[in-house]
Design a protein around this motif. Sequence first.
Motif, short mmCIF file in Angstrom:
data_model
loop_
_atom_site.label_atom_id
_atom_site.label_comp_id
_atom_site.label_asym_id
_atom_site.label_seq_id
_atom_site.Cartn_x
_atom_site.Cartn_y
_atom_site.Cartn_z
N PRO A 108 -47.21 11.75 -21.20
CA PRO A 108 -48.56 12.27 -20.93
C PRO A 108 -49.29 12.49 -22.25
CG PRO A 108 -46.91 13.98 -20.58
CD PRO A 108 -46.17 12.70 -20.78
N LEU A 109 -50.59 12.69 -22.15
CA LEU A 109 -51.46 12.69 -23.33
C LEU A 109 -50.96 13.59 -24.46
CD1 LEU A 109 -55.31 12.68 -23.29
CD2 LEU A 109 -54.11 14.19 -24.86
N ARG A 182 -60.16 8.05 -21.69
CA ARG A 182 -60.11 8.40 -20.27
C ARG A 182 -61.50 8.65 -19.68
NH1 ARG A 182 -54.92 12.36 -19.18
NH2 ARG A 182 -53.32 10.98 -20.04
N GLY A 243 -43.14 16.64 -22.81
CA GLY A 243 -43.81 15.40 -22.42
C GLY A 243 -42.82 14.31 -22.06
N ARG A 246 -41.58 14.60 -18.65
CA ARG A 246 -42.59 14.31 -17.63
C ARG A 246 -43.13 12.88 -17.74
NH1 ARG A 246 -47.23 18.09 -18.58
NH2 ARG A 246 -48.03 16.97 -16.77
N ARG A 247 -42.48 12.05 -18.53
CA ARG A 247 -43.01 10.70 -18.75
C ARG A 247 -43.01 9.89 -17.46
NH1 ARG A 247 -37.72 10.70 -20.13
NH2 ARG A 247 -36.46 8.82 -19.79
N GLN A 248 -43.89 8.92 -17.41
CA GLN A 248 -43.99 8.03 -16.25
C GLN A 248 -42.98 6.91 -16.44
OE1 GLN A 248 -48.05 6.89 -15.45
NE2 GLN A 248 -48.84 8.80 -16.31
#
Length: 313
Positions: A108-109, A182, A243, A246-248
Motif C-alpha cells: 500500500p502507498l 491516484r 505495509g 497488507r500487500r496485494q
Amino acid sequence: MMPFAGMPYGYPPAYCYPLTEGCMYILFALCFFHAWKKGVSTMAYLIGGLGFGLLLEYVNVATSAGYIYGEFGVMFGNHPNDIPLCIGMGWAVIMYTARLVSDAAGLPLWGAAALDTLLAINIDLSMDVTAYRLHMWHWDWEHRAGIEHSLTGQWFGIPYGNFYGWLLVVFFYSSFSRLLERAKVAKYKSWKIVTPLLAILASQVALYIALFPLSDWLKRFGVTSAHRLVALLILFSVIAVLGWRRRQKGRQENLPVVTWLVPGWFHLYFLAWFFLAGFYLENPVMTYWTIANLIAGIVIHILLFRALRRTQA
C-alpha cells in the motif's frame, strides 16, 4: 599538505572520479531504457528524481549547507558551489529502483514509500563514509565543531542530519508521487508528465517544514538530528512491515535486473574503495559498521526477492 584541515587523506587516483561518473551514467541509462519501455508515468518518475536530486543539491550547496563537491567532469553552477550531474543521477536511480521493488511487492502507498526510504538509506550508509574520504564531497567540520571532528564527528565524519534529510527526501517524493498518481485526472498523459514536478514542489514544502521550523522547535526539547534520525528509522521500519503484511499478493511483478544492479554497484564499488584506499585501517568500529551495512543490504534484497518469487510461484 592535505587538501582539507583535519582530513589525512589525499585525493584518490586520477581515474577515480571519471570511473565513478561513468558508472553512474551507465546505471542511469539502463534505468532510462527500462523506464522508456514502461511508459510515460515511469519515465516521468525517473526524470523527476534526477531533477529533484539536482535541485536539492544546488539549494543545499548554494545556501551553505556545510559541504562542497569535488571536481567531476560535468558540473552545474559556479565553483565552489557547483554540483555534479552524476550526483543527481545517483538520486534518480536509487529512488527509481527502490520504487520498482516496492511496486512489485504490491505494498500500500505508505508502506511502499517507507520501504523505498529504507532501501535508499541502506545505500547512502554504504557510500557516504567512503565517498567523503575520497573527497567526492567535503563536510565543513572546521566551522561546525573543529577540525578534530572531520573523521570522528557524528557518523564517522558524516552529520546525522545528512541521513535524516535522505529519509525525508525519498519518503516525500515517493509518497507525494503516488498520491498524485491516484488523482482522477491521472489517466491523462499531461497529468502523468507534470506529476513529478508537482511531487517535487510538495516535497520541497514538506522538507522546509521538517528541516527548519519543526527541527528548530524540537531542538528546544533537546531533540537532536541523531534522535530524529533514529525515530524516523523506527517509524519507517514499522510502516514498511505493516505495509508488507497488507500487500496485494496477486499483483506482484517480476523484478528487472536494475533492481539489484543499482544497489549492488553502490555497495560493492564503495566497499572496494574503502579497502583499496586503506580507510579500513582508520577505525575498526567504522570497518565493522561498513561491512555490517553491506550484509544488511544483501540480506534485505535476498529476502525481498525470495518473498516475491514465492508469491509469484
